[in-house]
Each structure stands twice: as C-alpha cells, then as structure tokens.
Design a protein around this motif. Structure first.
Motif, PDB file in Angstrom:
ATOM      1  N   SER A 107     -13.420  -2.506   1.868  1.00 23.49           N
ATOM      2  CA  SER A 107     -12.465  -2.264   2.967  1.00 23.49           C
ATOM      3  C   SER A 107     -13.231  -1.942   4.237  1.00 23.49           C
ATOM      4  O   SER A 107     -12.954  -0.954   4.913  1.00 23.49           O
TER       5      SER A 107
ATOM      6  N   GLU B 117      -6.565   5.367   2.424  1.00 24.70           N
ATOM      7  CA  GLU B 117      -5.247   5.395   1.773  1.00 24.70           C
ATOM      8  C   GLU B 117      -5.341   4.967   0.315  1.00 24.70           C
ATOM      9  O   GLU B 117      -4.837   5.645  -0.593  1.00 24.70           O
ATOM     10  N   LEU B 118      -5.982   3.829   0.074  1.00 27.09           N
ATOM     11  CA  LEU B 118      -6.034   3.294  -1.284  1.00 27.09           C
ATOM     12  C   LEU B 118      -6.996   4.085  -2.154  1.00 27.09           C
ATOM     13  O   LEU B 118      -6.744   4.271  -3.353  1.00 27.09           O
TER      14      LEU B 118
ATOM     15  N   SER C 192       0.836  -1.206   0.000  1.00 25.37           N
ATOM     16  CA  SER C 192       0.000   0.000   0.000  1.00 25.37           C
ATOM     17  C   SER C 192       0.867   1.250   0.000  1.00 25.37           C
ATOM     18  O   SER C 192       0.557   2.234  -0.686  1.00 25.37           O
TER      19      SER C 192
ATOM     20  N   ILE D  18      -7.379   1.612   5.514  1.00 22.35           N
ATOM     21  CA  ILE D  18      -7.113   0.970   4.230  1.00 22.35           C
ATOM     22  C   ILE D  18      -7.884   1.657   3.109  1.00 22.35           C
ATOM     23  O   ILE D  18      -7.323   2.022   2.072  1.00 22.35           O
TER      24      ILE D  18
ATOM     25  N   THR E 101      -7.746  -6.034  -0.382  1.00 22.09           N
ATOM     26  CA  THR E 101      -6.293  -5.905  -0.433  1.00 22.09           C
ATOM     27  C   THR E 101      -5.633  -7.221  -0.844  1.00 22.09           C
ATOM     28  O   THR E 101      -4.494  -7.220  -1.319  1.00 22.09           O
TER      29      THR E 101
END
Length: 478
Positions: free
Chosen positions: A261, A186-187, A51, A183, A162
């Motif tokens: 997520s 961020e992604l 990541s 998660i 992920t």
C-alpha cells in the motif's frame, strides 16, 4: 476509417467520468463514455466501501475485548469465521457496485458506452478499438491503480493490493503491511483486529500522511500499541521458502503475505498523451488548471484520481462536474464564439482515515503554516468525559488559526469520532469563521465535540485579536 463525431468524449466510467457525463446529459450534448477497465468506480469496487465493510467487521469483533470491564460474561468465547466475514465484505462490495452500475452504465446503449481502451491520435481525435471518435471536447478520467514495484510482482499472489485483498476467500495467518498511509493503516489495523498477525512498515517517520509532529507522535503511540510499526527505513522483500521475508533496517520478519500500500499511480499507459502537443511531467501528466480542469489551452480536461492531487471521492466528483461543465461550455456557441472555461473555487481540503481512533487533516497543513503568524491550540483526549465513558479516550486535537485575525486555518487530529469533528472544522474553515465565532456555536454536554471546544478555547487564549464582547462564548444583543 470513418470518424464519428460527438460533442464530448469521456474516458473513464468512474466517479469523475460519471459526474462529467451527467453534465453532458443535462446540457443535451452528444457524448460517448469510454471505459477499458472494470466499471463500477474505484470507491465501490476496491476502495472506500469494501474497506469500510472490513473495518466495521473488525471493529465489532474487537469490541469483545472491552466487554469484560462492563461485567458482560462469555465475551472470551466469541469466535470469528474469517471466510464468512470475507464473504460478507464481498457481498457488501457487490451491492455497492451493482448500485453504481444500475444507476449509470447498465442500461446505456452500446453506441454511448464503449467498453474498450482509448488512445489520443490528436487532442480531439481518439482511437477506440476499431472506431475513431472526433469530439468537440475530451475528458480524461481514467483513475489510478496500486503502485507495485516491478521486482515485487514476481511474488505472485503472496503480494496483495486492494485489487486482490477483497477477492480472498480466507486470510493468511500473517501479513506485513508496507506503506502506512490511509489504505495501509486502515486495513492493517482491521486485519490485526480480525486475528491476523500484522506488522507495519513505512520508509517515512510518520503515518497516515500526518504532518503535525505532535499529532503524528500521538498517532504512532496509539496505533503502535495494537500492532508493531517500523518507520523510517525502506522495506525489502525476498523469498523465504513458502513465506516472504521483510527487512527494514535491522528488523526482519517472515510472513505469509504482504499487503503493498505504498501509493497509487495514474492510469496513463496507452492513452497517447504525447499526442496532445503539451509537455508532460515526470509522471506523464499534462499541465492542467485545478480550478477549471483544463489541460493547457486545449479542448481537453482531466479529472479525478488520474490527476494524483486529491484522491478522495468528493473531490473526484467535483472535478468531474467542473470538467463536464466546462466541456459543455466550450462546445456551446455564444454569439458565434466558443465560451472559455470557468474557474471554480475548490472545497476546503478534508482527509479522514477511518482507523480507530480516526485520523483527520483539515484545511491548511502544518508544514504550510507561517509559524510567525499562526497560533496553535490543542487538547488531549484523555480527560474528555464522553471519550472516557466510551473507553476510547486516546488521541490529540490540534487546531490552527491566524494569530491576528483569529480566522481558523486548519487542523490535524487523532480522536474517536474524528470524522464528525473533521466535518465541523472543514465547514467552519470554508465559511471563513474565526475562533470566537466557532466558540459561540452550541456545544452540548457530554459529547465528543466538547474536545473540539477545549482545543478552540486553548487556541483562543493564544490569539492577538480584539474581542467582540466581554464574553467570548456569547454575543451581546444589539
């Protein structure tokens, strides 16, 4: 079937399991490391490292949008080869996995590293494939996996987690990110900056797990300027031809894929924890002491993401060391009697979201503070000189202290280079420092840390404490 005896059996070869194994090795104990899934740790394979590799690519590419203001020509012509970028992320991921394996399980004999699934038959008896392992102590370090509601599994490879995102050779043109914790945020931001059409959804009214309402409000405003955020309504997924339709409240869109997520769940299936003889909670977890990692009064310990308490690498490492140390301790004889586990003080809680700006939570959380006994200081990032020069003067820092003692309790923030500020704050909290003591530390100019100094100065004015000297910033010579 013949039983094989070892001092310590460790189930799981992730960060916690490997740290537990190091304790057994140091003590000269016999052990087996049992791993039924992919080796290489969650962090290296599907978590922290891939990541961050994707975040770095996205940040570097996004930087082109700022170059025009500096008089740098030609920036608009920069292009991104997505398959090549993803190959770079995968290469970085593979490098980190290889490093983990090369320093841990690659060269372990087959009788020490059992690549199979384990099941408790008794608290100290495990079935591992065709083997039976009797151990003096057992450590459960089986990790976690992405939570995917069963009905969503029918969407196949259009439903990403992920575990699958970092295996893609190319990216879909549009993605809905459902779940805006660490998660997802961020992604989601990274995918947006890589040129993917992204919309974010969360049934909570906050993002990144923030609990301070002012920091949460700022974070939603900042991140929401990059890609749309839809909060406070659960998202529903249905098929829409070749796409998936997402509906949350009155809003609906169709996308090529969904990144799920919404959380992670402990890997407990097939472990036979019901055979431990202790009551399991609603998640299937046994009771345990987070300071010794012992399960009830059993010679069994649990550590890492499987506990669902602090799912970050340094905490998983600590829990593995504690579990390993205590497993060694109870299998060692002192004056003819086994020694009881020791309880360890845990580190100051520290959470960092590597979106831009960073979002961090340190120490006591906002909703756990006593409002009558807590003072709050803050500073907005807009006027901070270094942040302004960087073109990233967005965010808010809020710090909390005990009103009468001045001791720092916690903080939440969204700020550029917040990861560094968060470490300074966590170190200070763990040392029991007061606001006045922190203000007597050096602050250079111009640096982002001056923003922290400003928040501490604001906090200091709200405290009801006796001052140590005529100047808060300087101590008197004795």
């Amino acid at each position: 079937m013949q039983e094989r005896f070892v001092d310590i059996a460790i189930i799981g070869a992730g960060t916690s399991g490997l740290n537990a194994m190091s304790q057994a090795r140091k003590a000269g104990k016999t052990f087996v490391l049992i791993n039924g899934g992919e080796p290489g740790t969650t962090c290296a394979r599907v978590g922290c490292m891939p990541s961050k590799a994707m975040i770095q690519v996205a940040e570097d590419y996004h930087r082109r949008t700022h170059l025009g203001r500096y008089g740098i020509d030609g920036h608009e012509g920069l292009s991104l080869d997505l398959p090549e970028a993803l190959e770079h992320v995968q290469d970085m991921r593979d490098t980190f996995v290889d490093r983990v394996l090369g320093s841990s399980t690659d060269d372990m004999p087959e009788d020490l590293f059992l690549q199979d699934y384990a099941r408790f038959l008794e608290p100290t008896l495990l079935a591992v494939g065709e083997q039976r392992i009797r151990a003096g102590a057992v450590i459960i370090a089986t990790g976690s996996r992405p939570l995917v509601p069963e009905p969503w599994r029918a969407f196949g490879d259009k439903l990403l987690t992920t575990d699958s995102l970092f295996e893609l050779e190319d990216l879909p043109r549009s993605i809905a990110v459902i779940g805006l914790g660490t998660i997802g945020l961020e992604l989601g931001q990274s995918l947006h900056r890589l040129g993917i059409q992204v919309e974010g959804f969360d049934q909570l009214e906050t993002i990144a797990g923030l609990r301070d309402p002012e920091v949460a409000k700022t974070a939603i405003q900042v991140i929401g300027k990059e890609f749309p955020l839809h909060l406070g309504q659960p998202a529903q997924i249905s098929e829409d031809g070749e796409q998936l339709r997402i509906q949350a409240g009155d809003h609906q869109i169709s996308v090529d894929a969904v990144l799920c997520s919404i959380g992670r769940v402990p890997n407990l299936e097939g472990l036979g924890l019901e055979n431990l003889g202790v009551e399991l909670d609603a998640r299937g977890l046994p009771p345990f002491d987070r300071h010794s990692m012992q399960v009830g009064e059993l010679p069994v310990f649990i550590a890492g993401d499987v506990t669902a308490e602090r799912p970050v690498l340094h905490e998983a490492g600590d829990e593995g060391r504690i579990a390993g140390f205590n497993a060694v301790r109870i299998t060692s004889q002192a004056a003819g009697e086994a020694q009881r586990p020791l309880r360890f003080r845990r580190r100051t809680p520290l959470y960092i979201n590597f979106c831009d700006p960073n979002i961090c939570a340190i120490g006591q959380r906002f909703d756990a503070l006593d409002p009558d006994q807590t003072a709050i200081g803050e500073i907005k990032m807009a006027p901070v000189g270094r942040a302004l020069i960087m073109g990233n003067n967005r965010g808010l820092i809020r710090v909390y202290a005990d009103k009468t003692s001045g001791q720092l309790l916690g903080a939440e923030l969204i700020a550029p280079r917040g990861e560094n500020l968060a470490h300074l704050l966590s170190w200070s909290i763990q040392q029991g420092m007061t606001v006045e003591q922190m203000l007597r530390m050096p602050f250079y100019h111009p640096v982002i840390e001056e923003a922290l100094q400003g928040a501490l100065n604001d906090l200091n004015r709200k405290l009801e404490v006796e001052r140590d000297g005529p100047l808060t910033e300087l101590a008197l010579l004795s």
